[in-house]
Design a protein around this motif. Structure first.
Motif, PDB file in Angstrom:
ATOM      1  N   MET A 366       0.821  -1.204   0.000  1.00 44.88           N
ATOM      2  CA  MET A 366       0.000   0.000   0.000  1.00 44.88           C
ATOM      3  C   MET A 366       0.859   1.260   0.000  1.00 44.88           C
ATOM      4  SD  MET A 366      -3.166  -0.921   2.600  1.00 44.88           S
ATOM      5  CE  MET A 366      -2.177  -1.712   3.882  1.00 44.88           C
ATOM      6  N   ALA A 367       1.769   1.363   0.970  1.00 44.30           N
ATOM      7  CA  ALA A 367       2.596   2.568   1.077  1.00 44.30           C
ATOM      8  C   ALA A 367       3.530   2.703  -0.118  1.00 44.30           C
ATOM      9  CB  ALA A 367       3.387   2.530   2.382  1.00 44.30           C
ATOM     10  N   GLY A 383       6.687  14.701   0.432  1.00 39.33           N
ATOM     11  CA  GLY A 383       6.724  14.685   1.891  1.00 39.33           C
ATOM     12  C   GLY A 383       5.995  13.470   2.447  1.00 39.33           C
ATOM     13  N   VAL A 384       6.561  12.856   3.483  1.00 42.14           N
ATOM     14  CA  VAL A 384       5.977  11.667   4.107  1.00 42.14           C
ATOM     15  C   VAL A 384       5.889  11.915   5.614  1.00 42.14           C
ATOM     16  CG1 VAL A 384       6.159   9.188   4.483  1.00 42.14           C
ATOM     17  CG2 VAL A 384       6.964  10.191   2.324  1.00 42.14           C
ATOM     18  N   GLN A 385       4.723  11.640   6.185  1.00 45.90           N
ATOM     19  CA  GLN A 385       4.509  11.776   7.626  1.00 45.90           C
ATOM     20  C   GLN A 385       3.838  10.528   8.166  1.00 45.90           C
ATOM     21  OE1 GLN A 385       2.025  15.249   7.839  1.00 45.90           O
ATOM     22  NE2 GLN A 385       3.761  16.657   8.016  1.00 45.90           N
ATOM     23  N   ARG A 400       0.655  10.002   5.723  1.00 47.53           N
ATOM     24  CA  ARG A 400       0.357  11.127   4.829  1.00 47.53           C
ATOM     25  C   ARG A 400       1.497  11.264   3.811  1.00 47.53           C
ATOM     26  NH1 ARG A 400       0.120  15.968   6.470  1.00 47.53           N
ATOM     27  NH2 ARG A 400      -1.945  16.676   5.798  1.00 47.53           N
ATOM     28  N   ILE A 401       1.146  11.181   2.537  1.00 47.79           N
ATOM     29  CA  ILE A 401       2.120  11.320   1.453  1.00 47.79           C
ATOM     30  C   ILE A 401       1.636  12.441   0.538  1.00 47.79           C
ATOM     31  CG2 ILE A 401       3.257  10.167  -0.478  1.00 47.79           C
ATOM     32  CD1 ILE A 401       2.792   7.512   0.944  1.00 47.79           C
ATOM     33  N   LEU A 459      -2.364  15.229  -1.869  1.00 46.00           N
ATOM     34  CA  LEU A 459      -2.144  14.725  -0.512  1.00 46.00           C
ATOM     35  C   LEU A 459      -2.952  13.453  -0.347  1.00 46.00           C
ATOM     36  CD1 LEU A 459      -1.273  14.793   2.479  1.00 46.00           C
ATOM     37  CD2 LEU A 459      -3.218  16.319   2.911  1.00 46.00           C
ATOM     38  N   VAL A 460      -2.276  12.359  -0.022  1.00 43.98           N
ATOM     39  CA  VAL A 460      -2.927  11.071   0.207  1.00 43.98           C
ATOM     40  C   VAL A 460      -2.864  10.780   1.701  1.00 43.98           C
ATOM     41  CG1 VAL A 460      -2.956   8.611  -0.315  1.00 43.98           C
ATOM     42  CG2 VAL A 460      -2.254  10.253  -2.070  1.00 43.98           C
TER      43      VAL A 460
END
Length: 478
Positions: A366-367, A383-385, A400-401, A459-460
């Motif tokens: 998934m990621a 950006g990745v959180q 959050r990507i 933003l995903v």
């Protein structure tokens, strides 16, 4: 990032009684049922004891008055003259004014003949009603000072004339003693009730502790700590633990058989479909084109449902969890090599990030798809959180990507989540990446949202269930 050892992942065993009195729990039901019954029983006991005490005091008063009546009758017969001023009782209460203890001698016409010193200046009413077989009657009167009196009257014949002897005792004192006794009794019974309620709480807590341990054991299985329920349980719930273990084993066997059967069916269909497609490809005409088109559809459907069965079978296995921090760090490093022109910024994760409750390979799929998609569309920054969040439905792992690419409109965001839909055929890919992600998200009961990023692109937000007993991780540094 150094992965923590397994010991750091474990947390203290869930306390079975916390909160053990929550609404709907067995302990709460037992407590309130016991408390309600105690209130009724202790109230009934209090009133019963008060009534018995009141009866006992009233009986004692009546017996005392009878004794004084007999004594006064004997003194009267001995004196021979009812008007003799020497007639008196030894009880000093009959000499004290307003004491509520009186005696009176009347003649047959009701005229006053003699009286105690306590009656001086008081107009004491007489009893009415028939005499009993012993020539006596009793009743309750009130004197001029609003004192209630228990009165006993007896007839005595002296010198051929009938005289009535009336002796009264203070009933108000008795009622006061009864009220004091009632108050003290309810205080004592209240203390007893409180102790019994505390005892019921302790009994319920300890009696239901095995159920709490069983619940914690089931939770550890669900969260991936154990593969089956372990521990010793009382004979009442030991069969339940064994049945749950048997259900887990049976579920695993059913899943394995279903996966094998779906795989066999899919592989069995692939060969005939391939033969039909090859034969149709070698021919010409409308029939060959129809057969070619339909066999392609059949082949795609077989592949799709085979993949769905594989995903469903894999995610149905109880007891798996994965370290999201380690996985995202690993994916970030891989994507930096694949897309060297993209600056991928992995924000430092929380010190206590919850783990993903599921298969590690599924989280990577998934990621990985989402991160790869962001890199493909990005102009240069991704950006990745990672963070944990809590909602009304429980705890979630939020990934959050975001990118600085062109982004999507609300309508396009809805379309892109449909199977095989692609908004730009120039970018390499089959369009199935988001399909796989959405399929896995649905299987795990998570959510996938597409929004406008602060970087200007897409933003995903991927929300997934967390393993409650997952351990703590050290801050992630990319």
């Amino acid at each position: 990032m150094a992965l923590p050892d397994e010991e750091s992942h474990s947390t203290a065993e869930a306390q079975p009684g916390s909160p053990w009195l929550r609404k709907g729990s067995i302990a709460a039901s037992l407590f309130w049922l016991t408390a309600g019954w105690l209130v009724v029983a202790l109230l009934a006991t209090g009133f019963l004891l008060t009534d018995l005490y009141s009866r006992a005091l009233d009986t004692t008063l009546s017996q005392t008055l009878d004794f004084h009546v007999e004594g006064l009758a004997g003194i009267l017969l001995e004196a021979g003259d009812p008007r003799d001023p020497g007639i008196a009782l030894a009880d000093p209460r009959f000499d004290r004014p307003r004491s509520g203890w009186y005696w009176i001698i009347r003649d047959g016409d009701g005229n006053l003949v003699n009286l105690s010193l306590s009656v001086v200046g008081i107009d004491l009413p007489s009893l009415s009603g028939p005499l009993d077989s012993d020539g006596r009657r009793t009743g309750v009167l009130t004197d001029a000072f609003d004192t209630q009196l228990r009165v006993i009257e007896r007839s005595v014949t002296l010198g051929g004339e009938i005289y009535r002897i009336e002796v009264a005792g203070n009933l108000t004192e008795i009622l006061g003693l009864v009220r004091d006794f009632r108050g003290q009794a309810f205080i004592v019974l209240g203390a007893v009730g409180a102790m019994l309620a505390i005892m019921s709480v302790i009994v319920a807590r300890f009696a239901l502790r095995p159920i709490g341990r069983l619940s914690a054991a089931i939770e550890r299985v669900r969260e991936g700590e154990n593969t089956e329920i372990t521990g010793d349980y009382p004979t009442e719930i030991a069969p339940l633990a064994e049945e749950v273990n048997e259900l887990l084993r049976s579920n695993a066997q059913i899943i394995e058989r279903a996966r094998n059967q779906v795989g066999n069916l899919a592989h069995g269909l692939k060969t005939p479909i391939a033969v039909l497609r090859n034969e149709a490809g070698a021919g010409q005409g409308a029939l060959a084109e129809v057969v070619q088109t339909e066999t392609n559809k059949m082949s795609a459907m077989v592949s799709t449902y085979l993949e769905r069965a594989r995903l469903a079978a894999r995610t149905s296995v109880v007891g798996k969890k994965a370290d999201a921090s380690a996985i995202m760090l690993r994916l970030t490093r891989v994507m930096r090599k694949i897309h060297p022109d993209i600056a991928i910024e992995l924000e430092q994760a929380e010190a206590a990030l919850p783990w993903f409750r599921g298969d590690e390979a599924d989280l990577e799929e998934m990621a990985g798809n989402l991160l790869d998609n962001a890199c493909k569309w990005s102009k240069g920054v991704v950006g990745v959180q990672l963070r944990g969040e809590r909602s009304a439905k429980g705890a979630n792992l939020l990934i959050r990507i975001e990118d600085d690419g062109p982004g999507l409109s609300e309508e396009d965001a809805r379309k892109v989540l449909r199977r095989g839909v692609r908004l730009d055929e120039k970018t390499p890919g089959t369009g199935l990446g988001l399909d796989i992600v959405k399929e896995l998200v649905d299987v795990y009961g998570g959510s996938l949202e597409l929004k406008r990023s602060r970087l200007g692109g897409l933003l995903v937000e991927l929300r997934l269930p967390t393993a409650r007993l997952g351990g703590l991780v050290r801050p992630v540094s990319a």
